[in-house]
Design a protein around this motif. Sequence first.
Motif, PDB file in Angstrom:
ATOM      1  N   THR A   1       0.868  -1.168   0.000  1.00 21.54           N
ATOM      2  CA  THR A   1       0.000   0.000   0.000  1.00 21.54           C
ATOM      3  C   THR A   1       0.905   1.217   0.000  1.00 21.54           C
ATOM      4  O   THR A   1       1.856   1.287   0.770  1.00 21.54           O
ATOM      5  CB  THR A   1      -0.934   0.019   1.228  1.00 21.54           C
ATOM      6  N   VAL A   2       0.615   2.181  -0.867  1.00 22.15           N
ATOM      7  CA  VAL A   2       1.451   3.374  -0.998  1.00 22.15           C
ATOM      8  C   VAL A   2       0.763   4.554  -0.331  1.00 22.15           C
ATOM      9  O   VAL A   2      -0.408   4.816  -0.598  1.00 22.15           O
ATOM     10  CB  VAL A   2       1.722   3.702  -2.482  1.00 22.15           C
ATOM     11  N   LEU A   3       1.490   5.251   0.536  1.00 20.68           N
ATOM     12  CA  LEU A   3       1.046   6.531   1.085  1.00 20.68           C
ATOM     13  C   LEU A   3       1.714   7.590   0.221  1.00 20.68           C
ATOM     14  O   LEU A   3       2.916   7.831   0.336  1.00 20.68           O
ATOM     15  CB  LEU A   3       1.469   6.693   2.540  1.00 20.68           C
TER      16      LEU A   3
ATOM     17  N   ALA B   1       1.443  -0.846 -11.399  1.00 21.15           N
ATOM     18  CA  ALA B   1       2.753  -1.374 -11.011  1.00 21.15           C
ATOM     19  C   ALA B   1       2.637  -2.483  -9.971  1.00 21.15           C
ATOM     20  O   ALA B   1       3.619  -3.146  -9.677  1.00 21.15           O
ATOM     21  CB  ALA B   1       3.632  -0.244 -10.472  1.00 21.15           C
ATOM     22  N   GLY B   2       1.436  -2.672  -9.404  1.00 15.82           N
ATOM     23  CA  GLY B   2       1.234  -3.758  -8.466  1.00 15.82           C
ATOM     24  C   GLY B   2       0.834  -3.359  -7.057  1.00 15.82           C
ATOM     25  O   GLY B   2       0.730  -4.215  -6.180  1.00 15.82           O
ATOM     26  N   ALA B   3       0.607  -2.070  -6.822  1.00 15.58           N
ATOM     27  CA  ALA B   3       0.188  -1.640  -5.485  1.00 15.58           C
ATOM     28  C   ALA B   3      -1.188  -2.207  -5.157  1.00 15.58           C
ATOM     29  O   ALA B   3      -2.057  -2.290  -6.022  1.00 15.58           O
ATOM     30  CB  ALA B   3       0.156  -0.117  -5.393  1.00 15.58           C
ATOM     31  N   THR B   4      -1.376  -2.606  -3.914  1.00 15.37           N
ATOM     32  CA  THR B   4      -2.667  -3.078  -3.427  1.00 15.37           C
ATOM     33  C   THR B   4      -3.634  -1.906  -3.298  1.00 15.37           C
ATOM     34  O   THR B   4      -4.817  -2.024  -3.592  1.00 15.37           O
ATOM     35  CB  THR B   4      -2.494  -3.757  -2.060  1.00 15.37           C
ATOM     36  N   ASN B   5      -3.090  -0.762  -2.863  1.00  6.97           N
ATOM     37  CA  ASN B   5      -3.903   0.435  -2.675  1.00  6.97           C
ATOM     38  C   ASN B   5      -2.976   1.644  -2.705  1.00  6.97           C
ATOM     39  O   ASN B   5      -1.786   1.523  -2.425  1.00  6.97           O
ATOM     40  CB  ASN B   5      -4.660   0.368  -1.344  1.00  6.97           C
TER      41      ASN B   5
ATOM     42  N   ALA C   1      -5.523   5.518   9.236  1.00  6.23           N
ATOM     43  CA  ALA C   1      -5.366   4.315  10.057  1.00  6.23           C
ATOM     44  C   ALA C   1      -6.456   3.292   9.733  1.00  6.23           C
ATOM     45  O   ALA C   1      -6.180   2.096   9.612  1.00  6.23           O
ATOM     46  CB  ALA C   1      -5.395   4.679  11.542  1.00  6.23           C
ATOM     47  N   ALA C   2      -7.694   3.752   9.580  1.00  3.45           N
ATOM     48  CA  ALA C   2      -8.799   2.843   9.278  1.00  3.45           C
ATOM     49  C   ALA C   2      -8.597   2.183   7.910  1.00  3.45           C
ATOM     50  O   ALA C   2      -8.840   0.980   7.742  1.00  3.45           O
ATOM     51  CB  ALA C   2     -10.124   3.598   9.311  1.00  3.45           C
ATOM     52  N   ARG C   3      -8.135   2.953   6.944  1.00  7.63           N
ATOM     53  CA  ARG C   3      -7.922   2.386   5.604  1.00  7.63           C
ATOM     54  C   ARG C   3      -6.764   1.387   5.593  1.00  7.63           C
ATOM     55  O   ARG C   3      -6.824   0.373   4.915  1.00  7.63           O
ATOM     56  CB  ARG C   3      -7.684   3.502   4.599  1.00  7.63           C
ATOM     57  N   LEU C   4      -5.713   1.691   6.349  1.00  6.72           N
ATOM     58  CA  LEU C   4      -4.593   0.739   6.429  1.00  6.72           C
ATOM     59  C   LEU C   4      -5.026  -0.554   7.109  1.00  6.72           C
ATOM     60  O   LEU C   4      -4.634  -1.652   6.693  1.00  6.72           O
ATOM     61  CB  LEU C   4      -3.403   1.362   7.159  1.00  6.72           C
TER      62      LEU C   4
END
Length: 195
Positions: free
Chosen positions: A50-52, A65-69, A81-84
């Motif tokens: 997951t990318v911030l 590129a393959g990021a989950t989110n 925090a809830a999204r992570l």
Amino acid sequence: MVNPWGTLHAYGELLTRRPRPLAVLDVPDEGCAHELGRRVGILRRLAPVTVLAPEGTCPAALLEAGATNVLARSMPIEELAARLMADQRWVAKDKAHTSRSQEQDPLPRHLLPQQVSQRVLLSLILADPEPWCCHDLTRLLGSAEQPLTRAALRARMPRLDPHLGRLGLALRRTGRWGRFSYMVIPSAGLMYRHA
């Protein structure tokens, strides 16, 4: 754990923890935006990512590129925090559907090299059956600002031969003109079966 890019201990954790954890790639500014998709693709070979991302980052390119989110760093901390946590639950649920044959156990400690850099490098090349490009390995094993030199990588790779030999494996290097790929192949005698 919070670690800078290139931290061998962090890669070791991503490679050995079962089930594999979610990797959160925190990008504080747009300075590495041109290379961010490549880094996501490399890190994705170790764990779901997951990318911030900073404002103005194109989420579509990172998802491709393959990021989950891809989450905006500027969102309120409670929402972030809830999204992570939701991403972590989704990854855990997705892993529950992964067959046992797709999730290999880590190698027993007595078969791993003593030196941390060799242990992580061995785990990296065993974690994914696809060939590793020398440029990807130098980016992964270097710092966020400076990749590992190709000369240093070329010097490290042959040091894995005795460890791979104990597993009945060998390292194949292919390519030329400054672009090499490394792949693990079976050797003549199989001494240990990694299942």
